[in-house]
Design a protein around this motif. Structure first.
Motif, PDB file in Angstrom:
ATOM      1  N   PHE A   1      -3.742   6.019   5.819  1.00 34.58           N
ATOM      2  CA  PHE A   1      -3.588   6.361   7.235  1.00 34.58           C
ATOM      3  C   PHE A   1      -4.970   6.566   7.831  1.00 34.58           C
ATOM      4  CE2 PHE A   1      -2.652   9.992   4.434  1.00 34.58           C
ATOM      5  CZ  PHE A   1      -3.738  10.821   4.690  1.00 34.58           C
TER       6      PHE A   1
ATOM      7  N   LEU B   1       0.863  17.147  11.207  1.00 26.00           N
ATOM      8  CA  LEU B   1       0.464  15.922  10.513  1.00 26.00           C
ATOM      9  C   LEU B   1       1.055  15.878   9.108  1.00 26.00           C
ATOM     10  CD1 LEU B   1      -3.290  15.821  11.581  1.00 26.00           C
ATOM     11  CD2 LEU B   1      -1.574  14.081  12.129  1.00 26.00           C
TER      12      LEU B   1
ATOM     13  N   SER C   1       4.626  14.864   9.011  1.00 24.35           N
ATOM     14  CA  SER C   1       4.934  13.672   9.796  1.00 24.35           C
ATOM     15  C   SER C   1       5.192  12.468   8.900  1.00 24.35           C
ATOM     16  CB  SER C   1       3.772  13.349  10.746  1.00 24.35           C
ATOM     17  OG  SER C   1       2.649  12.861  10.011  1.00 24.35           O
ATOM     18  N   GLU C   2       5.967  11.521   9.405  1.00 28.00           N
ATOM     19  CA  GLU C   2       6.180  10.268   8.692  1.00 28.00           C
ATOM     20  C   GLU C   2       4.912   9.420   8.686  1.00 28.00           C
ATOM     21  OE1 GLU C   2       8.661   9.330   6.960  1.00 28.00           O
ATOM     22  OE2 GLU C   2      10.138  10.859   7.464  1.00 28.00           O
ATOM     23  N   ARG C   3       4.012   9.718   9.565  1.00 26.85           N
ATOM     24  CA  ARG C   3       2.752   8.983   9.621  1.00 26.85           C
ATOM     25  C   ARG C   3       1.917   9.212   8.361  1.00 26.85           C
ATOM     26  NH1 ARG C   3      -1.890  10.793  13.815  1.00 26.85           N
ATOM     27  NH2 ARG C   3      -3.653   9.724  12.826  1.00 26.85           N
ATOM     28  N   LEU C   4       1.865  10.450   7.880  1.00 24.76           N
ATOM     29  CA  LEU C   4       1.074  10.763   6.692  1.00 24.76           C
ATOM     30  C   LEU C   4       1.934  10.788   5.422  1.00 24.76           C
ATOM     31  CD1 LEU C   4      -1.099  11.444   8.820  1.00 24.76           C
ATOM     32  CD2 LEU C   4      -1.697  13.428   7.428  1.00 24.76           C
ATOM     33  N   GLU C   5       3.201  11.163   5.539  1.00 30.74           N
ATOM     34  CA  GLU C   5       4.160  11.138   4.430  1.00 30.74           C
ATOM     35  C   GLU C   5       3.886  12.183   3.342  1.00 30.74           C
ATOM     36  OE1 GLU C   5       6.624   8.606   4.533  1.00 30.74           O
ATOM     37  OE2 GLU C   5       5.647   6.685   4.920  1.00 30.74           O
TER      38      GLU C   5
END
Length: 377
Positions: free
Chosen positions: A333, A215, A218-222
């Motif tokens: 997020f 996580l 990940s680009e989701r959390l940056e």
């Protein structure tokens, strides 16, 4: 193993090797993994074991403060990764400082220093602030230089200055250089994450921490955009990375006027640069040993790591979510409770217990005092 290789690639920043050993510099051995670049050293203050040891004694010596009440270690406690579990530190004269004390972890790699200053190029320069600042007063050395030198002018320190500098002359420049050398020696690369990523011990992280690592990167959390590299901060400088990579960020902590303003007493980098776009920008600190350095943020306004995760999950705090100067990477997020616990487990895995208890970094005055007590008994 594919994910693990990716994590290592991102965090090593193209380092040639990540196996465990001691890196040997020209005159000083840094306790860093093989293949890691050593911290840069000023040409006029090369590292030596003797200078580091002198700096350690000075770091813990209250004789350096105007009224002999405060040492560097008063605000930088080893068991807290050389941070302090207070919202704000207090100087030698009782004057509160305006920021939370930063941890001293791998500071030798820093490309910028303090929470919000882009003009300090070395530890030596940064140390001048706590040594000589008058508003607020920290150690309060200004005007007390000769008194402080007189206090240190004994056989013990004369011997140590002679070993470190070639003669026993005690002066402020040498005090500064020795302190900087000790701080530069404070390297931390023995966390569970280091065992997993750089020593290839697959069982060093459990499944929850590995999920949290996924996580984090990940680009989701940056997260890694501001806390990247092997030191988990974009404020880095070493042989393979000479320039800071956007070290200062507005995270949406405040927006007191609806136009992006931060509290007047500390507006961040803008107070140095006077550039409007620097409103609320502060340096992204290292996340190494982050679990033991509470409270968090420049003003110590977040008490726990759980609150920090929730803050970034929300994309800021209250009206700060809409701060026009906020970093593009603080978007917010959604995490399930399991994902939240996984991210916290990964952050916990960055704790280096050896660093927190390393006797080479500890208070030498206590050791001498204890030996005196033991001998008296």
């Amino acid at each position: 193993m594919a994910l693990k290789a990716l994590i290592v690639l991102v965090s090593c920043l193209l380092l040639s090797s990540c196996s465990d050993s001691v890196h040997t510099g020209a005159d000083y051995q840094y306790a860093i993994p093989e293949g890691f670049p050593k911290p840069p050293e000023p040409a006029d203050n090369p590292m030596s074991a003797e200078k580091v040891e002198l700096g350690r004694w000075l770091f813990y010596d209250t004789a350096l403060s105007v009224n002999q009440t405060t040492s560097c270690a008063s605000c930088h406690d080893q068991q807290h990764a050389f941070a302090e579990p207070k919202v704000f530190s207090v100087g030698a004269t009782g004057q509160p400082l305006k920021r939370n004390a930063l941890a001293l972890v791998n500071v030798g790699y820093n490309g910028s220093f303090t929470w919000a200053h882009n003009g300090l190029q070395s530890i030596e320069q940064q140390l001048l602030i706590p040594m000589f600042s008058e508003n607020p007063i920290e150690l309060g050395m200004t005007g007390a230089e000769q008194d402080i030198i007189y206090r240190l002018d004994d056989r013990h320190y004369q011997t140590m200055f002679d070993a470190a500098f070639g003669d026993s002359d005690i002066n402020m420049q040498r005090i500064n250089q020795a302190l900087a050398s000790f701080v530069r020696s404070l390297t931390s690369f023995d966390s569970a994450f280091d065992d997993y990523a750089y020593r290839y011990q697959d069982d060093a992280l459990d499944g929850l921490a590995v999920a949290g690592m996924e996580l984090f990167f990940s680009e989701r959390l940056e997260c890694f955009h501001c806390h990247g590299g092997f030191n988990f901060t974009q404020s880095s400088r070493h042989q393979l990375q000479q320039l800071d990579l956007k070290p200062f960020h507005n995270t949406g902590l405040y927006n007191i006027d609806g136009k992006g303003a931060y509290p007047l007493q500390d507006r961040g980098l803008i107070d140095i640069t006077l550039e409007p776009d620097d409103m609320g920008k502060f340096r992204a600190p290292t996340l190494r040993n982050i679990a033991v350095t509470a409270p968090y943020m420049h003003d110590g306004s977040l008490a726990t790591l759980e609150q920090v995760v929730d803050f970034y999950s929300a994309g800021g705090r209250a009206e700060g979510v809409n701060n026009p100067f906020k970093s593009e990477f603080v978007k917010g997020f959604v995490l399930s409770e399991e994902e939240r616990q996984a991210l916290l487990a990964f952050l916990q895995s960055l704790t280096d217990e050896k660093f927190l208890t390393n006797p080479q970094f500890s208070n030498p005055h206590q050791v001498v005092s204890q030996r005196y007590v033991d001998s008296a008994d």
